[in-house]
Design a protein around this motif. Sequence first.
Motif, PDB file in Angstrom:
ATOM      1  N   CYS A 143       2.704  -1.293   4.309  1.00 24.20           N
ATOM      2  CA  CYS A 143       2.217   0.072   4.125  1.00 24.20           C
ATOM      3  C   CYS A 143       3.375   1.054   4.241  1.00 24.20           C
ATOM      4  O   CYS A 143       4.102   1.041   5.237  1.00 24.20           O
ATOM      5  N   GLY A 144       3.531   1.894   3.245  1.00 18.84           N
ATOM      6  CA  GLY A 144       4.566   2.905   3.307  1.00 18.84           C
ATOM      7  C   GLY A 144       5.215   3.109   1.957  1.00 18.84           C
ATOM      8  O   GLY A 144       4.855   2.481   0.973  1.00 18.84           O
ATOM      9  N   GLY A 145       6.195   3.991   1.949  1.00 19.22           N
ATOM     10  CA  GLY A 145       6.887   4.307   0.709  1.00 19.22           C
ATOM     11  C   GLY A 145       8.375   4.069   0.837  1.00 19.22           C
ATOM     12  O   GLY A 145       8.944   4.216   1.907  1.00 19.22           O
ATOM     13  N   SER A 146       8.987   3.686  -0.271  1.00 21.98           N
ATOM     14  CA  SER A 146      10.438   3.501  -0.277  1.00 21.98           C
ATOM     15  C   SER A 146      10.972   3.838  -1.658  1.00 21.98           C
ATOM     16  O   SER A 146      10.285   3.659  -2.660  1.00 21.98           O
ATOM     17  N   ARG A 147      12.191   4.297  -1.685  1.00 26.89           N
ATOM     18  CA  ARG A 147      12.806   4.638  -2.960  1.00 26.89           C
ATOM     19  C   ARG A 147      13.417   3.418  -3.634  1.00 26.89           C
ATOM     20  O   ARG A 147      13.881   3.510  -4.758  1.00 26.89           O
ATOM     21  N   ILE A 154       0.878  -1.176   0.000  1.00 26.73           N
ATOM     22  CA  ILE A 154       0.000   0.000   0.000  1.00 26.73           C
ATOM     23  C   ILE A 154       0.911   1.221   0.000  1.00 26.73           C
ATOM     24  O   ILE A 154       1.604   1.486   0.980  1.00 26.73           O
ATOM     25  N   GLU A 155       0.941   1.935  -1.107  1.00 26.68           N
ATOM     26  CA  GLU A 155       1.846   3.055  -1.350  1.00 26.68           C
ATOM     27  C   GLU A 155       1.062   4.339  -1.517  1.00 26.68           C
ATOM     28  O   GLU A 155      -0.164   4.333  -1.540  1.00 26.68           O
ATOM     29  N   GLY A 156       1.782   5.430  -1.665  1.00 28.87           N
ATOM     30  CA  GLY A 156       1.196   6.745  -1.890  1.00 28.87           C
ATOM     31  C   GLY A 156       2.162   7.803  -1.393  1.00 28.87           C
ATOM     32  O   GLY A 156       3.047   7.505  -0.591  1.00 28.87           O
TER      33      GLY A 156
END
Length: 162
Positions: free
Chosen positions: A79-83, A8-10
Amino acid sequence: MGHRNYLIEGVSGTGKTSVCRELQLRGHHAVNGDTELAYQGDPVTGEPTAGARHEHHVWRVDRVEALVADRSRPVTYFCGGSRNHSRFLHLFDGVFVLDVDTDTLNRRLTARPADEFGGTEEQRRFVAELHRTRRDLPATGIVIDATAPLEHVVDEILRLVG
């Protein structure tokens, strides 16, 4: 049903942390990648880097792989964002991208304390640019309208997961 894994990104302010908490409250296995998997590192090599920079916000690939390999739960939500999501995106059964309109994004970020990412004016401008360009988001994924109430957002994700 076999073990499944979903990302789950954003961009910041779309509700990833809130969705994670709500999934946990409902008894689902949800991992907050921004607090449980993240560190500052080179997105290509994984080598740790000094200082806090957005482009170095990466996840521990070995931990993601271990969680994906754990068959003790029917579904795990990351859940979260990463490069460095390109290094593990192939492990997921599906990707959801939370999205909100610009006004909602600005309202949510303005409400953040200054010590939380997106809490300063400079960071809000940066997040607005990321929102506009979708630069750091997975290229594929099911877009979820995260302007809806949190309960509806989570209901929709669960409905799509089946």
